[in-house]
Design an enzyme around this catalytic site. Structure first.
Site, short mmCIF file in Angstrom:
data_model
loop_
_atom_site.label_atom_id
_atom_site.label_comp_id
_atom_site.label_asym_id
_atom_site.label_seq_id
_atom_site.Cartn_x
_atom_site.Cartn_y
_atom_site.Cartn_z
N ASP A 267 0.86 -1.18 0.00
CA ASP A 267 0.00 0.00 0.00
C ASP A 267 0.89 1.23 0.00
O ASP A 267 2.00 1.19 0.53
CB ASP A 267 -0.93 0.03 1.22
N ALA A 305 1.46 0.83 -6.01
CA ALA A 305 1.12 -0.56 -6.34
C ALA A 305 1.60 -0.97 -7.73
O ALA A 305 2.07 -2.09 -7.94
CB ALA A 305 -0.39 -0.75 -6.25
N CYS A 365 -14.26 -0.46 -7.08
CA CYS A 365 -15.28 0.27 -6.31
C CYS A 365 -15.66 1.57 -7.02
O CYS A 365 -16.12 2.51 -6.37
CB CYS A 365 -14.80 0.52 -4.88
#
Ligand SMILES: C[S@@+](CC[C@H](N)C(=O)[O-])C[C@H]1O[C@@H](n2cnc3c(N)ncnc32)[C@H](O)[C@@H]1O
Length: 419
Positions: A267, A305, A365
């Site tokens: 992360d 990432a 999302c």
């Protein structure tokens, strides 16, 4: 309750009357919760954020009543469709009680899961308002200042439905740019209870997680992935697992609990990874987690990432299970193309470190990207590198994140194996 709220004026006694375009009328009749600025044809008077606006149709019949926000493109967020109602503490209490009933099957009674979303905004009939529960610490997140004049009614309504030892206020980014509408309230303000002395610990499917409700992302945790995390626990036995966009180690810890041999969490947020390490420490009563900690088999990488995946690929690292759960890439329509290409790039990079026959778990999302388009983008990217995916499962929303209108559908996740 809420001395911070004592100087805040309530909504105006007199409601604002609005007429809207025929298309907006149809949308409201269909139950849509938003009235956009551009759809307003007539307005009886100016108003402040939080005043109640009544929308009438061409025959002057009542259509809906909602929260007015003079500065937002969503000018009214509809509270009630179809018939007039007094919007007061009792009305809020009834909506919150309905939301609580919907979550009853979550297994709170066993104490295994004490973190869940109690109110999911529009989808629970309380547009622009989210309540996440972390045991008895609640986070109230607002996406419009129109809720502020109603907080004196909302807080007792909430306390009627669930125990509240501490209530933290979080404000959406757009709200923080309108200090004149906030009446001195700020992001992270404690509305109920003493200041938090440290992180709050709650349980999810038996695992303990810490959350920082004041500074953490969103309300502190990504509760919407609970069921996908549980699926990963069931797939992780003996696996080398890579958790990309790990935040505080949600998927990582479930993987360890499921018997993973090793776990790497990636992360960009160093504080999130420090919390991930603490989350592993605090779950050592689980023998599988304890073994990973003892073997120093949980590695954290504070990196971008995309760069981390490319480097792991160059280093010829390989994993049995790769989880990719990025933030929303498309918040506006104009960003959809870029988001799809980023999803494809992530699939490509993830397959670069996934051993033949391994499992890819990839989520999105972004509500602007519909499920079919997302799954197609992932499949195309995999096929393009000669590793056509074989699907295990497609998943959507958990029970505490209901979908009440089209724009409310945002979460989709693919579980697949790659040859
Ligand atoms: C949707 S959340 C992940 C939630 C997590 N999987 C869980 O179960 O709690 C997205 C995460 O991506 C991280 N992030 C955002 N941009 C990133 C980047 N370019 N590289 C790595 N991490 C990033 C954020 O810090 C955040 O933790």
């Amino acid at each position: 309750m809420g001395s911070l709220l004592s100087g805040i004026p309530g909504p105006a006694e007199q409601r604002i009357g609005l007429r809207v375009t025929p298309a907006a009328e149809r949308a409201i009749r269909g139950g849509h919760p938003w009235v956009f600025e551009r759809a307003v044809r007539q307005q009886s008077r100016d108003g402040r954020a939080g005043d109640l606006a009544v929308i009438f149709d061409r025959r002057r019949s009542f259509l809906a009543v909602g929260l007015y926000d003079p500065h937002a493109p969503i000018r009214v967020r509809v509270l009630q469709h179809g018939e007039p109602a007094a919007i007061n503490q009792g009305w809020f209490q009834a909506r919150m009680a309905a939301a609580a009933r919907l979550r009853a099957p979550l297994g709170k009674a066993t104490g295994d899961t004490t973190g869940y979303r109690l109110v999911h905004g529009e989808n629970d009939g309380l547009p622009g308002l989210v309540v996440d529960c972390y045991d008895r610490t609640l986070v109230l997140k607002l996406y419009t200042p129109a809720w502020i004049p109603h907080l004196r009614d909302v807080l007792p309504a909430l306390a009627d439905v669930v125990p509240v030892e501490c209530l933290v206020l979080r404000l959406g980014r757009a709200m923080q740019e309108q200090p004149q509408s906030l009446y001195g309230l700020s992001d992270g303000a404690i509305l109920v209870g003493p200041p938090l002395g440290g992180p709050v610990v709650f349980r999810e499917n038996g695992l303990r997680f810490e959350v920082d409700p004041v500074h953490g992302q969103k309300t502190g945790f990504f509760l919407d992935q609970r069921e996908n995390r549980a699926r990963v626990r069931g797939l992780a036995s003996g696996a080398a697992v890579l958790d990309v966009f790990s935040y505080t180690g949600g998927f990582s810890l479930y993987a360890a609990g499921g018997g993973a041999r090793s776990v790497v969490s990636v992360d960009v947020s160093r504080p999130a990874l420090e919390a991930a390490l603490r989350n592993f420490e605090r779950n050592q009563d689980d023998p599988s987690v304890a073994r990973v900690v003892r073997d120093r088999a949980h590695e954290v990488l504070a990196e971008d990432a995309f760069e981390a995946l490319a480097r792991l690929g160059r280093d010829r690292r390989s994993f049995d299970l790769v989880i990719v759960d990025p933030p929303a890439f498309a918040k506006k329509r104009a960003e959809v193309e870029g988001a799809l290409s980023a999803y494809g790039r992530l699939t490509h990079l993830a397959l670069g470190v996934l051993r033949p026959g391994g499992i890819l778990v990839q989520a999105s999302c972004s509500s602007r990207v519909d499920a079919e388009t997302f799954f197609t983008a992932v499949h195309r990217a995999a096929a393009a590198v000669g590793r056509p995916l074989r699907e295990i499962e497609r998943t959507g929303h958990p029970i505490d994140h209901p979908i009440g209108f089209k724009e409310g559908a945002y979460l989709k996740c693919l579980f697949a194996t790659a040859p």
